[in-house]
Design a protein around this motif. Structure first.
Motif, short mmCIF file in Angstrom:
data_model
loop_
_atom_site.label_atom_id
_atom_site.label_comp_id
_atom_site.label_asym_id
_atom_site.label_seq_id
_atom_site.Cartn_x
_atom_site.Cartn_y
_atom_site.Cartn_z
N PRO A 119 -6.23 0.43 -7.73
CA PRO A 119 -7.35 0.99 -6.98
C PRO A 119 -6.86 1.91 -5.89
O PRO A 119 -5.48 2.13 -5.31
CB PRO A 119 -7.70 -0.30 -6.19
N ASN B 3 -10.21 -3.59 1.52
CA ASN B 3 -9.68 -3.42 0.01
C ASN B 3 -8.67 -4.32 -0.65
O ASN B 3 -8.73 -5.02 -1.76
CB ASN B 3 -9.27 -1.96 -0.35
N ILE B 4 -7.44 -4.44 0.18
CA ILE B 4 -6.43 -5.26 -0.21
C ILE B 4 -6.41 -6.74 -0.12
O ILE B 4 -5.80 -7.26 -0.60
CB ILE B 4 -5.05 -4.49 0.30
N VAL C 129 0.80 -1.28 -0.01
CA VAL C 129 0.19 -0.17 -0.14
C VAL C 129 1.10 1.23 0.00
O VAL C 129 1.89 1.29 0.74
CB VAL C 129 -0.91 -0.06 1.23
N ASP D 191 -0.26 -2.26 -4.66
CA ASP D 191 -1.61 -2.98 -5.00
C ASP D 191 -2.80 -1.92 -4.80
O ASP D 191 -3.64 -2.28 -4.90
CB ASP D 191 -1.70 -4.13 -4.18
N LEU D 192 -2.48 -1.16 -3.82
CA LEU D 192 -3.33 -0.03 -3.22
C LEU D 192 -2.99 1.36 -3.17
O LEU D 192 -1.86 1.49 -2.40
CB LEU D 192 -4.14 -0.59 -2.17
N ASN E 279 -15.26 3.99 -0.92
CA ASN E 279 -13.68 4.13 -0.86
C ASN E 279 -12.94 5.19 -0.15
O ASN E 279 -12.01 5.74 -0.67
CB ASN E 279 -13.24 3.69 -2.19
#
Length: 419
Positions: A317, A360-361, A199, A284-285, A338
């Motif tokens: 994302p 989310n992740i 993240v 990834d986020l 979100n």
């Protein structure tokens, strides 16, 4: 603090007032005190001097009134504009690009950040090399007259020499930077091999990314001695910090705190800090931290997303984290889709951010049952380290284990899955 005048050409840009206020903040971050703001409405900047002669005279007068010998301009100027505006105002001219570079130079701490700033400074200096003294040198080489090509000397002009020296210096610094990046890539590959999700905190400078990260470390970090530097100032840090967050359910992820953005960030700096921002590019986020107490926060969101796009960070994302809600009337902590409204100084807010990030992740994780032969014990170890084990039983031909796993881990162990 050094007294300065700031100046801008209003070309009817929708964000002009915002960028002028930002320029004043940048000046203050460089230990300068803005004594007056001079604005000229124009269709386009004056090619020779940025502003007209009358406005330049006004700036000169304001400089004398406030004993200000420096003029900061809200644009990137050409070498000719810098020279001519300096002559017209009797002031030292610093354009927006040079100001941001000065701040970056004063904030750089790591060797990588220092090299990145030096490269950007040298690249910007190349087109700004003065040619005033070069004509004399060239005249000496050509005999001072019109003569033929064959009558010219074989010497090198001072300008050419300066450019060559700077070009060579840039090459040396880029090699040093590449060596550092290669070492960091080894570390990054090791992290990637661990299968940990990542993240990245991104956003405008001074929005509260480092404060947010330290809050997360207090809640989920393994020790407190890895707190990142935080201070209420623009560009408090230029280095990317990466930490590992650990949860009771055995779900870990990496979190990085990246350099902050500012509107009209010089292209040379964006290029120089691409390696620093690579953590965001491979995340990834993304969690975009936004100072919701600032009336210009919508412009800040645009600035962040424009800069991310420029460095190739797209289709990742994103959570929109509206920080500093304690300075507004907005209720917090509050999650809506979100988005989260919170205060990085509020423990309950940090718990909510953790909840939203995990949601989310880890949303694609699933519970799977595997039977792993005793002879394949290394996969059992991997499952215990990288998955969340829910139940374990032992049979004659292996270990039956139910675990919450990521899609990547599921794929690696799919041949052991029980149906």
């Amino acid at each position: 603090m050094t007294p300065v005048i700031i100046c801008g050409a209003d070309l009817n840009q929708p964000d002009f007032d915002y960028t002028m206020q930002e320029l004043a903040n940048l000046a203050e971050a460089c230990d300068m005190e803005v004594k007056n703001t001079v604005i000229q409405k124009l269709e386009r900047p004056v090619s020779a001097s940025y502003v007209g002669r009358g406005k330049a005279e006004e700036i000169k007068t304001q400089g004398k009134i406030h004993d200000a010998k420096i003029l900061i301009v809200n644009d990137e100027l050409t070498p000719m504009q810098i020279r001519n505006l300096g002559d017209l105002t009797d002031m030292k001219i610093i354009d927006r690009t040079a100001l941001i570079l000065e701040i970056f130079a004063s904030r750089a701490r790591s060797k990588e950040a220092k090299l990145q700033v030096q490269i950007a400074q040298l690249r910007i200096s190349l087109p700004r090399l003065h040619t005033d003294n070069d004509k004399v040198k060239l005249d000496q080489q050509t005999g001072g007259g019109g003569g033929s090509f064959n009558s010219r000397g074989g010497g090198e002009t001072k300008l050419e020499k300066d450019r060559r020296v700077i070009g060579k210096r840039i090459s040396i610094l880029k090699k040093e930077l590449k060596d550092i990046e290669e070492k960091q890539n080894v570390t990054r590959k090791q992290r990637d091999a661990s299968g940990l999700r990542s993240v990245a905190l991104v956003g405008y400078t001074n929005a509260g990314k480092s404060t947010t990260m330290n809050g997360l470390l207090r809640v989920c970090g393994k020790d407190d001695d890895k707190q990142v530097f935080e201070k209420d100032m623009l560009f408090a840090t230029l280095d990317t910090s990466v930490r590992r967050l650990h949860f009771k359910d055995n779900k870990d992820f990496l979190i990085s705190d990246t350099v902050g953005f500012v509107s009209h960030l010089p292209h040379q700096l964006v290029q120089a800090f691409k390696s620093t921002l690579s953590e965001a590019a491979k995340a990834d986020l993304l969690v975009q931290v936004i100072d919701v107490s600032d009336p210009n926060y919508c412009d800040m969101i645009k600035t962040t997303e424009t800069t991310l796009k420029e460095i190739g960070v797209e289709n990742i994302p994103m959570i929109y984290a509206f920080n500093k809600a304690d300075l507004t009337e907005a209720p917090y902590p509050e999650i809506l889709g979100n988005q989260i409204t919170y205060s990085a100084k509020d423990p309950a807010s940090i718990e909510k951010i953790v909840e939203l990030i995990k949601e989310n992740i880890f949303k694609d994780d699933r519970i799977v049952t595997f039977k792993i032969p005793f002879s394949e014990g290394r996969y059992l170890d991997e499952l215990n380290v990288r998955g969340t084990v829910l139940e374990t039983t032992y049979e004659e031909d292996g270990t039956v284990i139910s675990a919450n796993v990521s899609p990547e881990l599921h794929s690696r162990l799919s041949r052991f899955e029980m149906h």
